[in-house]
Structures are given as C-alpha cells and as structure tokens.
Design a protein around this motif. Structure first.
Motif, short mmCIF file in Angstrom:
data_model
loop_
_atom_site.label_atom_id
_atom_site.label_comp_id
_atom_site.label_asym_id
_atom_site.label_seq_id
_atom_site.Cartn_x
_atom_site.Cartn_y
_atom_site.Cartn_z
N UNK A 114 -9.82 -10.79 36.55
CA UNK A 114 -10.26 -10.04 35.37
C UNK A 114 -9.51 -8.73 35.19
N UNK A 115 -9.15 -8.07 36.28
CA UNK A 115 -8.49 -6.77 36.19
C UNK A 115 -6.97 -6.87 36.10
N UNK A 116 -6.42 -8.06 36.16
CA UNK A 116 -4.97 -8.24 36.13
C UNK A 116 -4.45 -8.04 34.70
N UNK A 117 -3.45 -7.18 34.56
CA UNK A 117 -2.82 -6.94 33.27
C UNK A 117 -1.41 -7.54 33.24
N UNK A 118 -0.81 -7.56 32.06
CA UNK A 118 0.57 -8.02 31.96
C UNK A 118 1.50 -7.13 32.77
N UNK A 119 1.22 -5.84 32.79
CA UNK A 119 2.01 -4.93 33.63
C UNK A 119 1.96 -5.36 35.09
N UNK A 120 0.81 -5.72 35.57
CA UNK A 120 0.70 -6.17 36.97
C UNK A 120 1.52 -7.43 37.21
N UNK A 121 1.50 -8.35 36.26
CA UNK A 121 2.30 -9.57 36.43
C UNK A 121 3.79 -9.23 36.46
N UNK A 122 4.22 -8.35 35.59
CA UNK A 122 5.64 -7.98 35.51
C UNK A 122 6.13 -7.27 36.77
N UNK A 123 5.28 -6.46 37.36
CA UNK A 123 5.68 -5.60 38.48
C UNK A 123 5.27 -6.16 39.84
N UNK A 124 4.79 -7.39 39.90
CA UNK A 124 4.38 -8.04 41.15
C UNK A 124 3.27 -7.27 41.85
N UNK A 125 2.35 -6.74 41.07
CA UNK A 125 1.22 -6.02 41.65
C UNK A 125 -0.12 -6.67 41.27
N UNK A 126 -0.08 -7.93 40.86
CA UNK A 126 -1.31 -8.60 40.42
C UNK A 126 -2.20 -9.03 41.58
N UNK A 127 -1.59 -9.34 42.71
CA UNK A 127 -2.35 -9.88 43.84
C UNK A 127 -2.73 -11.34 43.67
N UNK A 128 -2.25 -12.00 42.62
CA UNK A 128 -2.60 -13.41 42.42
C UNK A 128 -2.02 -14.29 43.53
N UNK A 129 -2.70 -15.37 43.80
CA UNK A 129 -2.29 -16.30 44.85
C UNK A 129 -0.96 -16.95 44.45
N UNK A 130 -0.08 -17.13 45.41
CA UNK A 130 1.20 -17.79 45.18
C UNK A 130 0.95 -19.29 45.02
N UNK A 131 1.28 -19.81 43.84
CA UNK A 131 0.97 -21.21 43.57
C UNK A 131 1.67 -22.15 44.54
N UNK A 132 2.82 -21.78 45.05
CA UNK A 132 3.55 -22.65 45.97
C UNK A 132 2.81 -22.84 47.29
N UNK A 133 1.93 -21.89 47.60
CA UNK A 133 1.16 -21.99 48.85
C UNK A 133 -0.08 -22.87 48.71
#
Length: 354
Positions: A114-133
């Motif tokens: 919920x707190x993830x922004x487009x800026x976080x996605x762009x700068x690798x600061x989202x903390x989202x799980x790596x889909x490859x894992x």
C-alpha cells in the motif's frame, strides 16, 4: 589516452572499423571475443562522434554470422533506463505522478504494498519480493510482466518498509512496464516504439515479444558448457519486458546517448531525475542509484545480465564520453572492459571505478 580521428557521424551509415585497424591496446582488451566464439559489439563516443565502432566474434555460431555494430543484443537490465524514461515521459505529460501509489495503477498488488509509490519502484526502494525467487516450482513456460503482477499479488509482504532501504528489484521494473500501459493506453512495446525509439531514430530497437515482432540482425545468446559454447538464448524470465526485454544495437544506443544531453525527449528537470542520487546503495561502484542508472562520481552506468548476454554502458557526462559494450555470452562481465576502454579514450580516473 588514444588520439584518433573520429569516424563519420552516426547521422549517416558509417562502415564499421575493421578490427585489424583498431589500436593494439583495444585489440588486447577484446582478445577473448576474437574468432569463432560469441562476440561483442563496441562503441566509444565523444561529443556524439564514434571514436570506436567495431565488433568481434560471432552473432550466430550455428549460421556462421559475424557480429557487427548493427547486431542487436538482448539488453537485459540496460532496459531499465528505457522503462524509467517511459515513466518520466508520462509524468512530463501529466498522465501520472511519481508519487502515485503503485496500487493506484495496479490495484491487485497486496495490502503490504500500500505504501509503495512509483518513485520507490524506480529507485529500488519498494521492498517488494523478487519475483524470480518465488516462481512456481516446475515452471515449463516463460513468464511475462502480467505474470509478475499475479505472482506478487500472492506475496503479502515486503523485505522492508517501502522507502526505508535499497534492494535491486527486477519486480519493480516489470510493474513499471504495466503502469506505462495503463497510464498511456498503449502496450509497452508500442509506447517505447512511438515515444522513444522512432523519434530518436533507433531503427532496430524493440521490446521483443516472440511471435509479435522480429529482432533485426539478431545476436543469439550463448553459455559455456563442457568447454564448448552452447546456445542459451532464453530462460523462463526472458519474456519479461520491463526489467530486461529490449533488443538493440550499439548504433541504436548511440542515438539514445545523444538524447540524454538535451531536451529532444525529456525536458529538464525530468531528464535530470534519471541521474539524481535518489538512494544510497551498498553495491560495488554504486554509491547511489538514480532512475534506471547507477551513479559513481564522474560516471553514470548500468550493466545488463541475462542468460547468454552480458552488457554495459558507462557515461562520463562532463567529458561527453560514453562506452557501450554488448556481448552475446555469459562471461566475462563487460563492465571492467568498458571502464578500461573509457580510460584509453580519456575518461577521468577519479570516481570511475576499478
């Protein structure tokens, strides 16, 4: 520093340099790529003029096709700078905000995002799980960007609170490609073609979808196995576009490099956001990450690695110097080679890495 007369401007169609005519120092650096082995295409630009434009080795071992500067390689993570530029173009157009929650555009992301922004996605600061894992066991097909979203929809967790740390994320850039589609109303390959590739004259660049398009002058990827080179061009993740799916040549990237110096594509301050130090990292030679670019003192750079391909682009903007190395093999990594070529052609030593 090598002092060579520049080749013809890339506005025309210059002939590649004969590799036998390049300086001995360059030949020595490219020795591993010579002969009947997977090759490399190399470009050195200063002030938009190619000082070195040549290729070594083979683009297609089975068919005996040599590599040339027009050979198109899978860029792997060099793609991320184009995905970032697509988002910035849409922000420039007023179609989205970099502060938009990712779930505004991708509502199927889990509550933990919920707190993830487009800026976080762009700068690798989202903390989202790596889909490859977390790919499904026994996967027998290729996954696409939409599959990444579906996979992450079942991962109601993050590695850290969004914005609190840096972790390089292929997931984030796959999601950004989907945001481009939803904000623009076009599919990702079409948006790139109409807004970036065609305006810049990147004639052979394509976000490749098997069965939908053809890669011109295609270089096929190889890996070493049992002392021989074996074609390993695709993996289950090679069809994901946003994090690594563009194919292009060094000639295409010469035109991209030119656009990073003026307003022909992105106006300031949008263009400047690509190279702003948005987050600190603990990666070697990467004190900071921008949007799709690694930042290291005087240089901005990125590498690209996927099965059968290893690539690097390094820029020294103050010197108007850039080096591109694209290779269709899984080793060696070309970033040290790009740095060494840069030093031969006048790159500053300080802040340029090893």
């Amino acid at each position: 520093m090598l002092r060579l007369l520049p080749l013809l401007m890339l506005a025309g169609t210059p002939a590649a340099q004969d590799v036998h005519d390049v300086p001995e120092q360059v030949q020595a650096l490219l020795r591993d790529y010579q002969g009947q082995v997977p090759g490399a295409s190399v470009l050195v630009l200063r002030d938009g003029e190619p000082l070195l434009r040549a290729a070594w080795g083979m683009a297609d071992l089975e068919a005996g096709v040599p590599a040339t500067p027009r050979s198109c390689y899978r860029l792997a993570s060099l793609t991320k700078q184009f995905t970032a530029a697509a988002i910035l173009l849409l922000a420039q157009d007023g179609r989205l905000s970099l502060h938009d929650p990712a779930r505004r555009w991708l509502p199927s992301l889990p509550p933990a995002a919920a707190a993830v922004t487009l800026h976080h996605l762009l700068s690798h600061t989202s903390g989202l799980v790596d889909y490859e894992d977390v790919l499904p066991a026994g996967l027998d097909r290729q996954v696409h960007d939409a599959d990444v979203l579906a996979i992450l929809g079942g991962q109601d967790r993050t590695y850290f609170p969004p914005g609190s740390a840096y972790r390089y994320s292929n997931s984030g850039y796959a999601l950004l490609a989907l945001v481009v589609e939803r904000a623009s109303g076009q599919d990702f390959p079409a948006f790139l073609r109409e807004r970036i590739f065609a305006p810049l004259g990147m004639a052979t660049a394509v976000a490749h979808r098997e069965g939908h398009d053809t890669v011109a002058h295609r270089a096929w990827g190889y890996s070493q196995a049992g002392g021989a080179w074996v074609r390993t061009d695709q993996s289950p993740t090679s069809a994901v576009l946003g994090d690594g799916g563009i194919y292009a040549s060094v000639d295409d990237l010469a035109r991209w490099e030119a656009a990073l110096h003026d307003d022909r594509l992105l106006r300031q301050p949008w263009r400047g956001l690509m190279f702003a130090p948005h987050t600190a990292t603990d990666e070697p030679d990467v004190p900071h990450y921008g949007y799709g670019w690694r930042l290291n003192g005087d240089s901005t750079w990125h590498s690209g690695e996927s099965i059968g391909f290893r690539n690097a682009i390094v820029r020294w903007p103050r010197q108007r110097l850039a080096v591109v190395v694209l290779s269709n093999r899984d080793e060696p990594g070309p970033y040290p080679l790009a740095l060494a070529l840069g030093r031969l052609y006048g790159a500053p030593a300080a802040g340029a890495g090893p």
